[in-house]
Every structure is written in structure tokens, then in C-alpha cells.
Design an enzyme around this catalytic site. Structure first.
Site, PDB file in Angstrom:
ATOM      1  N   HIS A   1      26.890  12.058  24.449  1.00 57.76           N
ATOM      2  CA  HIS A   1      26.531  11.813  25.853  1.00 57.76           C
ATOM      3  C   HIS A   1      25.365  10.818  25.940  1.00 57.76           C
ATOM      4  O   HIS A   1      25.425   9.840  26.682  1.00 57.76           O
ATOM      5  CB  HIS A   1      26.159  13.118  26.565  1.00 57.76           C
ATOM      6  CG  HIS A   1      25.508  12.873  27.896  1.00 57.76           C
ATOM      7  ND1 HIS A   1      26.224  12.662  29.055  1.00 57.76           N
ATOM      8  CD2 HIS A   1      24.201  12.757  28.232  1.00 57.76           C
ATOM      9  CE1 HIS A   1      25.377  12.428  30.045  1.00 57.76           C
ATOM     10  NE2 HIS A   1      24.142  12.481  29.582  1.00 57.76           N
TER      11      HIS A   1
ATOM     12  N   HIS B   1      24.592   6.664  27.904  1.00 59.12           N
ATOM     13  CA  HIS B   1      23.410   6.036  28.509  1.00 59.12           C
ATOM     14  C   HIS B   1      23.020   4.689  27.909  1.00 59.12           C
ATOM     15  O   HIS B   1      22.525   3.825  28.627  1.00 59.12           O
ATOM     16  CB  HIS B   1      22.194   6.959  28.378  1.00 59.12           C
ATOM     17  CG  HIS B   1      22.212   8.130  29.318  1.00 59.12           C
ATOM     18  ND1 HIS B   1      22.002   7.984  30.669  1.00 59.12           N
ATOM     19  CD2 HIS B   1      22.404   9.460  29.104  1.00 59.12           C
ATOM     20  CE1 HIS B   1      22.056   9.185  31.254  1.00 59.12           C
ATOM     21  NE2 HIS B   1      22.310  10.098  30.326  1.00 59.12           N
TER      22      HIS B   1
ATOM     23  N   GLU C   1      23.507   9.358  36.067  1.00 63.81           N
ATOM     24  CA  GLU C   1      24.474  10.298  35.478  1.00 63.81           C
ATOM     25  C   GLU C   1      25.883  10.175  36.083  1.00 63.81           C
ATOM     26  O   GLU C   1      26.863  10.207  35.356  1.00 63.81           O
ATOM     27  CB  GLU C   1      23.995  11.745  35.618  1.00 63.81           C
ATOM     28  CG  GLU C   1      22.746  12.076  34.808  1.00 63.81           C
ATOM     29  CD  GLU C   1      22.965  12.057  33.286  1.00 63.81           C
ATOM     30  OE1 GLU C   1      24.117  11.932  32.820  1.00 63.81           O
ATOM     31  OE2 GLU C   1      21.948  12.152  32.573  1.00 63.81           O
TER      32      GLU C   1
ATOM     33  N   SER D   1      30.962   9.754  29.550  1.00 59.07           N
ATOM     34  CA  SER D   1      31.069  10.525  28.311  1.00 59.07           C
ATOM     35  C   SER D   1      32.072  11.667  28.468  1.00 59.07           C
ATOM     36  O   SER D   1      32.211  12.489  27.568  1.00 59.07           O
ATOM     37  CB  SER D   1      29.689  11.040  27.873  1.00 59.07           C
ATOM     38  OG  SER D   1      29.076  11.809  28.890  1.00 59.07           O
TER      39      SER D   1
END
Ligand code: HBI
Ligand code: FE
Length: 290
Positions: A132, A137, A178, A201
């Protein structure tokens, strides 16, 4: 060793060996061949979805990171990231306290969790793992607008905590970094793309957030975002759509968010998925309203 374990706090990850700022060595050599295999499997699946559903910045960033062949070395990625936007990755055991997280971001250090999810939980995790944090990111950290926004977000953190406005600030992060969507001009006209790490993700949520015709999408509006609660245990029920990544900075860059917080304190909270009177869901131009 970067194995998931549970600390006294109930969080997954090994917090015992961490420094005061919660960083530790990545200890890349302790990842097993099975872990690198699992990464390759996750990478293959998500990069295929990203090719059609991810924002241009994400696709370009991912290509520059060259991390298809196994769990990446943070020190190698740091050479690329430092040159692009002056950020660096620091390894952490997992979720870290808000104040520490903000302090890292304010100094252009992005905390990346060290452990990798297990084989039986490939599709869904509540806490961040290395897939993730890195796959989701880091590609966006190579975009200058996102890089600057994240630093400002970190700097705004301490102030928000002092003002009792952390929940509102956290929603801005949640619905952009997010779970953010963006409307982009592409070869076939305007298209909805994902840039949020929580979306990109996750195989299920990548498809759901971009393709599902029933889910509520709204044009990005910071005042609306900060009123909107969110779920951490299932797909989001509301998504916000940016016109461009620069919009993040344009609307929030002063990050003197005090007026926004003052407004938010008087505005009643909105449930995820709820549409308010007078609001029009986001649609691509030319598409009939559902
Ligand atoms: N720690 N490792 C990690 N990753 C996060 O995304 C994170 C965190 N600590 C706090 C936090 N996020 C959020 O609650 C803040 O953005 C508000
Ligand atoms: Fe995240």
C-alpha cells in the site's frame, strides 16, 4: 525482520526496535523469496489495472520507480525521488502516531511500512503495509503538486491537533491522497481516473471507484470533504473528483485552514454516500445524468 507481528498497542508491525521518530532500517535482505514473489504478483495485478484506471501522474511515477521485480529497496527509490521532488522514504514499523506522521511529512519524509501482507490477505487490509505505502503512495510523490501538498498537510497537522480539528484535516487526506479521483483529458476525451493510494493498491476498489455507475461522486470541494465521514472497513461510498492535481494546492495551499474548520464546526456531518439537497453528482461532460 520485516514480518507482520502485533505490538503491545495492537498494531501490526515491530515497534520495539524503532527510533524515537518511529523510523528503523528497512532490512531489505530479510525479505524472503516468497515475499518477493507475493510482491510481483500484487504488482502485476495492480499495474495492469493502473494502466487503464490510474491518473497519468501515477502511471508515469510508477514507471520511473522500476519496482516490478520484487519488494523495492527504499534507498534506491530515494535516489529517484530526491531528484524529482526532494522527498525521501523512511521505513517505519506500521501505523505511527499522528504527530509523528505529520512531522515526517512536514520535512518531506514519507513513512513507508516495512512489512508485506500475507498470502491470505492479498485483497484487503485495514492497516498500511509496504505494498500500500510504496505502490500506492510513492508514484504520486514524484508529482510536484502532490509533493508540495503533502508537505503542507504535514505542517498543518500540528496546528489542526492544537485546534481540535484533526478529524477535518484527516478527511482532506482521506478523500484525496487515499481515495481521490481526478477527471483527465485523454486520447478518447475526458475520463475518470484514480490517484488515491487506497484505491490503487486495491484491485476491487480500483474498478469500483472508477467504473461503478451507482456510487456517489462529487466535484472536489474542501468544505464538503471535511464534513464527510468515511469508512475504513469497506469501499468508500462517496468519492471526490479533482480537475487537476494543482487544485489540491490552489484550494488548500495557504493551509491556514482555520476558516474552513470554523465553517466545518457549524456544518452538520454528512454520512458517507449521502447527497445533500441542491448537490449534483459528478458526471463526465456529455454523459446523461443517471
Ligand atoms: N501512519 N504509517 C502511517 N501511515 C499513515 O497513513 C498514517 C499514519 N499515522 C497517522 C495517519 N496516517 C493519519 O491518521 C493522519 O493523516 C491524520
Ligand atoms: Fe495510505
Amino acid at each position: 525482520m520485516p514480518q507482520p507481528s502485533t505490538s503491545a498497542s495492537g498494531l501490526r508491525g515491530e515497534y520495539e526496535g524503532a527510533r524515537e521518530d518511529y523510523t528503523l532500517a528497512q532490512d531489505w535482505h530479510t525479505y524472503t523469496p516468497a515475499m518477493h514473489d507475493r510482491w510481483r504478483h500484487l504488482y502485476a495485478r495492480q499495474s495492469a489495472l493502473a494502466a487503464t484506471h490510474a491518473a497519468r501522474s501515477f502511471r508515469e511515477g510508477l514507471a520511473r520507480l522500476d519496482c516490478a521485480n520484487g519488494i523495492p529497496r527504499f534507498d534506491e527509490a530515494n535516489r529517484v525521488i530526491a531528484t524529482a521532488t526532494g522527498w525521501q522514504l523512511v521505513a517505519v514499523p506500521g501505523f505511527i502516531p499522528d504527530a509523528v506522521f505529520f512531522e515526517h511529512l512536514a520535512h518531506r519524509r514519507f513513512p513507508v511500512t516495512r512489512w508485506l501482507r500475507e498470502e491470505h490477505e492479498l485483497d484487503y487490509l485495514v492497516e498500511p503495509d509496504v505494498f500500500h505505502d510504496f505502490f500506492g503512495h510513492v508514484p504520486m510523490l514524484l508529482d510536484p503538486a502532490v509533493a508540495d501538498f503533502l508537505e503542507l498537510y504535514g505542517r498543518a497537522g500540528a496546528k489542526a491537533m492544537a485546534m481540535g480539528a484533526l478529524d477535518m484535516l484527516a478527511r482532506l487526506y482521506w478523500y484525496t491522497i487515499e481515495f481521490g479521483l481526478i477527471c483527465e483529458e485523454g486520447a478518447n476525451g475526458r475520463a475518470l481516473k484514480a490517484f488515491g493510494a487506497g484505491i490503487l493498491s486495491s484491485a476491487g476498489e480500483t474498478r469500483f471507484s472508477v467504473e461503478d455507475s451507482a456510487v456517489l461522486r462529487l466535484p472536489f470541494d474542501p468544505a464538503r470533504v471535511q464534513r464527510t465521514g468515511y469508512r475504513i472497513d469497506t469501499f468508500q461510498q462517496t468519492y471526490f473528483v479533482l480537475d487537476s492535481l494543482e487544485q489540491l494546492i490552489a484550494q488548500l495551499s495557504a493551509l491556514d485552514l482555520s476558516p474552513l474548520y470554523a465553517e466545518g464546526r457549524h456544518a452538520p456531518p454528512v454520512e458517507p454516500g449521502a447527497l445533500l439537497p441542491g448537490e449534483t453528482p459528478f458526471t463526465l461532460a456529455g454523459e446523461p445524468n443517471p
